[in-house]
Every structure is written in structure tokens, then in C-alpha cells.
Design a protein around this motif. Structure first.
Motif, PDB file in Angstrom:
ATOM      1  N   MET A  86       0.849  -1.192   0.000  1.00  0.00           N
ATOM      2  CA  MET A  86       0.000   0.000   0.000  1.00  0.00           C
ATOM      3  C   MET A  86       0.884   1.242   0.000  1.00  0.00           C
ATOM      4  O   MET A  86       2.041   1.199   0.407  1.00  0.00           O
ATOM      5  N   SER A  87       0.317   2.344  -0.499  1.00  0.00           N
ATOM      6  CA  SER A  87       1.032   3.613  -0.449  1.00  0.00           C
ATOM      7  C   SER A  87       0.364   4.501   0.577  1.00  0.00           C
ATOM      8  O   SER A  87      -0.860   4.491   0.694  1.00  0.00           O
ATOM      9  N   VAL A  88       1.177   5.237   1.306  1.00  0.00           N
ATOM     10  CA  VAL A  88       0.633   6.227   2.218  1.00  0.00           C
ATOM     11  C   VAL A  88       1.290   7.567   1.917  1.00  0.00           C
ATOM     12  O   VAL A  88       2.518   7.670   1.872  1.00  0.00           O
ATOM     13  N   VAL A  89       0.464   8.559   1.642  1.00  0.00           N
ATOM     14  CA  VAL A  89       0.986   9.901   1.456  1.00  0.00           C
ATOM     15  C   VAL A  89       0.952  10.550   2.835  1.00  0.00           C
ATOM     16  O   VAL A  89      -0.115  10.826   3.379  1.00  0.00           O
ATOM     17  N   ASN A  90       2.146  10.745   3.414  1.00  0.00           N
ATOM     18  CA  ASN A  90       2.240  11.208   4.799  1.00  0.00           C
ATOM     19  C   ASN A  90       1.633  12.592   5.002  1.00  0.00           C
ATOM     20  O   ASN A  90       2.062  13.558   4.380  1.00  0.00           O
ATOM     21  N   ARG A  91       0.650  12.655   5.880  1.00  0.00           N
ATOM     22  CA  ARG A  91      -0.046  13.910   6.155  1.00  0.00           C
ATOM     23  C   ARG A  91      -0.318  14.029   7.653  1.00  0.00           C
ATOM     24  O   ARG A  91      -0.485  13.016   8.334  1.00  0.00           O
ATOM     25  N   ALA A  92      -0.375  15.268   8.122  1.00  0.00           N
ATOM     26  CA  ALA A  92      -0.561  15.522   9.551  1.00  0.00           C
ATOM     27  C   ALA A  92      -1.882  14.961  10.067  1.00  0.00           C
ATOM     28  O   ALA A  92      -2.800  14.686   9.304  1.00  0.00           O
ATOM     29  N   GLY A 107       2.233  18.013   4.993  1.00  0.00           N
ATOM     30  CA  GLY A 107       3.141  16.917   5.282  1.00  0.00           C
ATOM     31  C   GLY A 107       3.561  16.769   6.729  1.00  0.00           C
ATOM     32  O   GLY A 107       3.763  17.757   7.447  1.00  0.00           O
ATOM     33  N   GLU A 108       3.726  15.503   7.154  1.00  0.00           N
ATOM     34  CA  GLU A 108       4.190  15.103   8.488  1.00  0.00           C
ATOM     35  C   GLU A 108       4.085  13.584   8.511  1.00  0.00           C
ATOM     36  O   GLU A 108       3.213  13.026   7.858  1.00  0.00           O
ATOM     37  N   GLN A 109       4.956  12.916   9.250  1.00  0.00           N
ATOM     38  CA  GLN A 109       4.965  11.446   9.166  1.00  0.00           C
ATOM     39  C   GLN A 109       4.353  10.720  10.362  1.00  0.00           C
ATOM     40  O   GLN A 109       4.473   9.501  10.473  1.00  0.00           O
ATOM     41  N   VAL A 114      10.778  18.381  13.633  1.00  0.00           N
ATOM     42  CA  VAL A 114      10.682  19.364  12.549  1.00  0.00           C
ATOM     43  C   VAL A 114       9.409  19.158  11.737  1.00  0.00           C
ATOM     44  O   VAL A 114       8.813  18.078  11.745  1.00  0.00           O
ATOM     45  N   GLY A 115       9.010  20.238  11.047  1.00  0.00           N
ATOM     46  CA  GLY A 115       8.071  20.114   9.932  1.00  0.00           C
ATOM     47  C   GLY A 115       6.703  19.534  10.224  1.00  0.00           C
ATOM     48  O   GLY A 115       6.098  18.926   9.342  1.00  0.00           O
ATOM     49  N   LEU A 116       6.186  19.693  11.440  1.00  0.00           N
ATOM     50  CA  LEU A 116       4.845  19.162  11.704  1.00  0.00           C
ATOM     51  C   LEU A 116       3.811  20.016  10.971  1.00  0.00           C
ATOM     52  O   LEU A 116       3.954  21.236  10.864  1.00  0.00           O
ATOM     53  N   GLY A 117       2.775  19.370  10.492  1.00  0.00           N
ATOM     54  CA  GLY A 117       1.684  20.081   9.818  1.00  0.00           C
ATOM     55  C   GLY A 117       2.151  20.871   8.610  1.00  0.00           C
ATOM     56  O   GLY A 117       1.555  21.893   8.267  1.00  0.00           O
ATOM     57  N   GLY A 118       3.234  20.416   7.968  1.00  0.00           N
ATOM     58  CA  GLY A 118       3.713  21.077   6.754  1.00  0.00           C
ATOM     59  C   GLY A 118       4.620  22.259   7.006  1.00  0.00           C
ATOM     60  O   GLY A 118       5.011  22.945   6.067  1.00  0.00           O
TER      61      GLY A 118
END
Ligand code: SF4
Ligand code: SF4
Lengths: 96, 391
Positions: free
Chosen positions: B108-114, B123-125, B357-361
Motif C-alpha cells: 500500500m502507499s501512504v501519502v504522509n499527512r498531519a 506533510g508530516e509522518q 521538525v516540519g509538523l503540519g507542513g
């Protein structure tokens, strides 16, 4: 080859008697052989048997197949007793 | 020569994923759309509708159903696929365990999002770090090329009889999913030969009914099954390495190892990252190297199984290491920090810092990476929030 969570043993052959705190007893003089208990039993513990010697409300019913509970497979859930439309099944507490 | 292997196209990460699914001859797709994964399944639905892809596309009412549908189709021996994001993958959490526990080689693919609240589509993992203990292998992609290649590689690894566990491929929201890059599209015939046909030794068979995942008592082989799963995952590292070099050879591709060690040979200080932010980190490393600073980067391409030995080898000789998390665990340091620290414990003595770093884009800039490298000189920290409160 991994260990797979697949079982070829049917639930109908799984011994369930140790789960039981009360057991279903059929009062055959009230049993119309409708087979509703047979259909509902989740553990396939009820068989239908041809035995005219089993009691019935009257002789019209005695030629029909009667439900017979195999208590090895009955877990005592009481579904049969709840579903029987004629109140022919009573749950009786197991002796400890 | 090259043109036989692949042809180059400009495509977004989501398009690259959809083409990867087509190349892998997937027969069943069940998915529920969620931003920013939507264009993957839209593209696949188009391919199925216009006859380009010979697959059954099952429209479902939720992500829980999507995962359940592909679990069932895969169990019947048919190669299956789904994709999700953020709250969608959280809703899938329970059937993720079922798919892995049933030893089904799904991809499966997951596009990492908050994850909300508050609502946020960037973006966020954290969404997939929350799934690290479900029995799925985890791959974090850095480029659209990797996003395509990791689908083919994913099926090859998942279906390996020594592994037989599902694979989750990650790409970052928007940075990869909706950004176009040149991608070498692998040759369809060669890809088909590479993945081959799915052959499961044990599959749903109406003539031979069986109980799948039915009740087992404490004495039954429950614990043995879990151990077997854990062993298969943990011991998969050698097989994965072989499969990666096999893939690179067959497609003249450039997939890294389980880790991607960038300018690590003589490095004094290094960061650990996963996903698309690694490109900015590499740019920073190059920039600092030009100034004569001996810095490097370890990018985790695989996160499960965790390549602890590879990290250990890469960090030998470092004076300081920083673990960069684009995810959050409340009440403890980050999960990547824990995994890195566990792998190094008692074997090397290197101070490790941990950055969020980088939470919620939130943007992660070159100057942020520069500051992280600078801070490594000071040694250990608790946990540090980067680019927070400075607007
Ligand atoms: S009590 Fe439950 S298990 Fe036992 S016979 Fe009735 S329905 Fe079946
Ligand atoms: S449901 Fe009641 S009446 Fe019908 S067969 Fe069973 S015991 Fe007899």
C-alpha cells in the motif's frame, strides 16, 4: 513457510462444554420440531434426528425430525432457549 | 540500451505511484479517497476505466473497508493494492494488523499527512509512525522515482516466501505527491517479468473451507505465530539487500540500501532523516562540505525492519549525531531517536540529539538544517523543536 493463522478444524468440532454454566434441556412434549433452535445454535451443537420414540405434543409431530443437543459442543449461551417459539427449552444451572 | 529499460517522463509522485501499481500487474484495487492520496486512486480508476489496467476497482465506503477488501482479495491469491493518508490510515489501523497477521503480501502507499486536531492536510509522518508496530514493512521515499520503484520492489519483497509480510510505501504530502519530477518509467514487459505472478501456498479455497484467524487459546500457537512474524521481519534485512541490488541491476536503477549514507565516510557530525526532507538535508551537507565542515547524512529508506546494524556501521567515528523526526510521540523522545539509540546502546558512545521538525507542513529550511548541525557540537539534548514560534 510461515505459521499461518488458518485452521481446518470446523467450529462444529470444537469442544465447548467447559464454557458452560447452564445447559439447555428440551421439554419434548412442547417441541413442534420447527428446527429454529437447530438453525440458531452458533456452535452447531444441535442435530436433527429421526426417532419416533422421542416424546412430542401429539402423534402428528412424532414422524418429524427432533432436535438433539450434543452437550460436548454446547457452550450454554442460551440462544436456543431464547429463540424457541414454544418455550420448549429451559436453561438449567450446571452443578459444580 | 537505456531506452529498452525505461523511458523518462515528468510526473508527480502520485502519478509515479499509480504507474508503479500498473507495472506491478495489480489485479484488485480497493481504496477510499483522502487528500493528498486522492490523485493516486483517481489515476488508477482512470486506468481501469479506459482499459489500460486489467484490474478490479472496488469503491468502498471507508478505509477500514478498503483494507478489509484487499485483505480478502489478497487471501484468495490475487495481487492487491490500496492507498491512504493521515486519518484514513488511522482508521485502517485494526485491519492493518489483520493483513500482516494473515501473512498477506499486500503493498500500500501512504501519502504522509498531519493528524488533527486541528485539521491539516500538509506533510508530516506521524500517521505512519503510528503504524510501525502493525507488522508491515515500512519504506520512506525521497523522490518520485523511488515512489515508483518501491512499488515493484515492495511486491517482490512482500511476496518473498521467507518474508510474507505486507509493505507500506510512504511519500510526503505535496512535496512528493503533487510535485513533478523526471521519472524513468520502467519497461512494462520487464516489470511484469520482474514481479512475476503471485503464488500463495495457502489461499482461500471454497472447496476446502478453513477458519482464517479464528480463536486460539493461550496454549495454541498464538505466541508462536507472533514470534514467527517478528523473526520473518527482523531477519528480512539480508533478503531485502539482495532484492535491492537485484532491482538496481535489472532496471539500471539507483535505490539505496536500507539506509542511504550520504558523505558519511569521513564525517564528524551527521543527521538521521526519512523522506523528502532528506533532499534539503543533503543540499545542506553539500553546502557545509564546501565550507570544509565534515558533515554527513543517514537517510532511513527502510524504517521497518529497522536497519540498526547499518546505522551502527555508518555512525562509527562520529563526534555527534542528530536524529530528525517529522513526527511526534507525546511523553517520550521521538520513535526514530529510540530506535537509533537502541541500536547504538553499549556499542558506540556518541552523543545523540533529537529534533522535531516540519509538523503540519511547517517549512524545513536549509538554515534549519545548518542550525541542527551546529548544535551537534554541544552533545546530548532532551528534544528540540525546530522553526517553532518563529514566524
Ligand atoms: S445453549 Fe447455545 S450452544 Fe447450547 S445448544 Fe443452545 S444455542 Fe447451542
Ligand atoms: S425451537 Fe423449540 S419447538 Fe422448535 S425444534 Fe427447537 S425445541 Fe423444538
Amino acid at each position: 513457510m510461515p505459521i499461518l493463522p488458518i485452521t481446518y478444524v470446523s467450529t462444529s468440532t470444537r469442544e465447548m462444554s467447559s464454557w458452560r454454566t447452564s445447559k439447555p434441556i428440551i421439554e419434548y412434549s412442547k417441541c413442534t420440531r420447527c428446527a429454529i433452535c437447530w438453525k440458531f445454535c452458533p456452535d452447531v451443537a444441535i442435530d436433527l434426528v429421526s426417532d419416533p420414540s422421542i416424546k412430542s405434543p401429539n402423534e402428528k409431530f412424532s414422524s418429524l425430525e427432533a432436535p438433539l443437543i450434543n452437550l460436548n459442543y454446547c457452550k450454554g449461551c442460551g440462544i436456543c432457549a431464547t429463540e424457541c417459539p414454544f418455550g420448549a427449552i429451559e436453561m438449567v444451572r450446571e452443578e459444580i | 540500451m537505456e531506452s529498452v529499460q525505461s523511458h523518462r517522463k515528468i510526473m508527480t509522485g502520485n502519478e509515479a505511484v499509480a504507474v508503479g501499481v500498473k507495472l506491478a500487474k495489480v489485479k484488485v484495487i480497493a481504496a477510499y479517497p483522502i487528500t493528498p492520496q486522492t490523485t493516486i486512486v483517481e489515476e488508477l480508476a482512470d486506468m481501469v476505466a479506459n482499459g489500460e489496467l486489467d484490474s478490479k476497482f472496488i469503491e468502498v465506503e471507508s478505509e477500514h473497508s478498503a483494507m478489509s477488501a484487499v485483505t480478502a482479495s489478497e487471501a484468495s491469491g490475487v495481487r492487491s493494492y490500496t492507498a491512504s493518508s493521515s486519518h484514513g490510515i488511522l482508521y485502517m489501523h485494526e485491519p492493518l494488523h489483520w493483513a500482516a497477521g494473515m501473512r498477506l503480501p499486500l503493498v500500500m502507499s501512504v501519502v504522509n499527512r498531519a493528524i488533527g486536531p486541528p485539521w491539516n492536510i500538509w506533510g508530516e509522518q506521524t500517521d505512519t509512525f503510528n503504524q510501525k508496530d502493525t507488522g508491515w514493512l515500512q519504506i520512506y521515499c525521497e523522490s518520485n522515482q523511488e515512489a515508483m520503484d518501491s512499488i515493484l520492489l515492495g511486491y517482490k519483497i512482500a511476496e518473498n516466501k521467507k518474508i510474507l509480510l505486507p509493505v507500506m510505501n510512504m511519500l510526503d504530502a505535496f512535496t512528493l505527491s503533487h510535485t513533478s519530477e523526471p521519472v524513468d518509467v520502467r519497461n512494462q514487459k520487464k516489470a511484469a517479468e520482474y514481479v512475476g505472478d503471485l503464488e500463495l501456498d495457502s489461499k482461500l479455497d471454497f472447496k476446502n473451507p478453513a477458519g482464517y484467524g479464528s480463536l486460539l487459546g493461550p496454549d495454541g500457537p498464538f505466541m508462536e505465530m507472533k514470534k514467527d512474524m517478528r523473526d520473518s521481519m527482523y531477519n528480512a534485512i539480508g533478503t531485502i539487500k539482495n532484492e535491492i541490488s537485484n532491482f538496481n541491476e535489472q532496471f539500471s536503477a539507483e535505490l539505496p540500501g536500507l539506509t542511504d549514507n550520504f558523505m558519511m565516510e569521513d564525517a564528524d557530525y551527521a543527521l538521521v532523516t526519512a523522506g523528502a526532507i532528506s533532499s534539503t538535508a543533503k543540499y545542506t551537507v553539500r553546502k557545509l562540505r564546501e565550507k570544509g565542515q565534515k558533515v554527513g547524512l543517514i537517510r532511513l529508506y527502510f524504517y521497518r525492519p529497522f536497519p540498526g546494524e547499518d546505522v551502527l556501521k555508518a555512525v562509527k567515528g562520529l563526534k555527534g549525531l542528530g536524529v530528525v523526526e517529522r513526527n511526534l510521540s507525546f511523553g517520550q523522545r521521538g520513535p526514530t531517536y529510540e530506535d537509533v539509540a537502541t541500536s547504538l546502546y553499549g556499542r558506540v558512545d556518541i552523543p545523540i540529539r533529537n529534533y522535531v521538525v516540519g509538523l503540519g507542513g511547517r517549512d524545513i529550511r536549509v538554515k534549519d538544517f545548518e542550525r541542527m548541525f551546529e548544535d551537534l557540537v554541544e552533545g546530548d539534548n532532551e528534544i528540540e523543536w525546530v522553526n517553532v514560534g518563529v514566524k
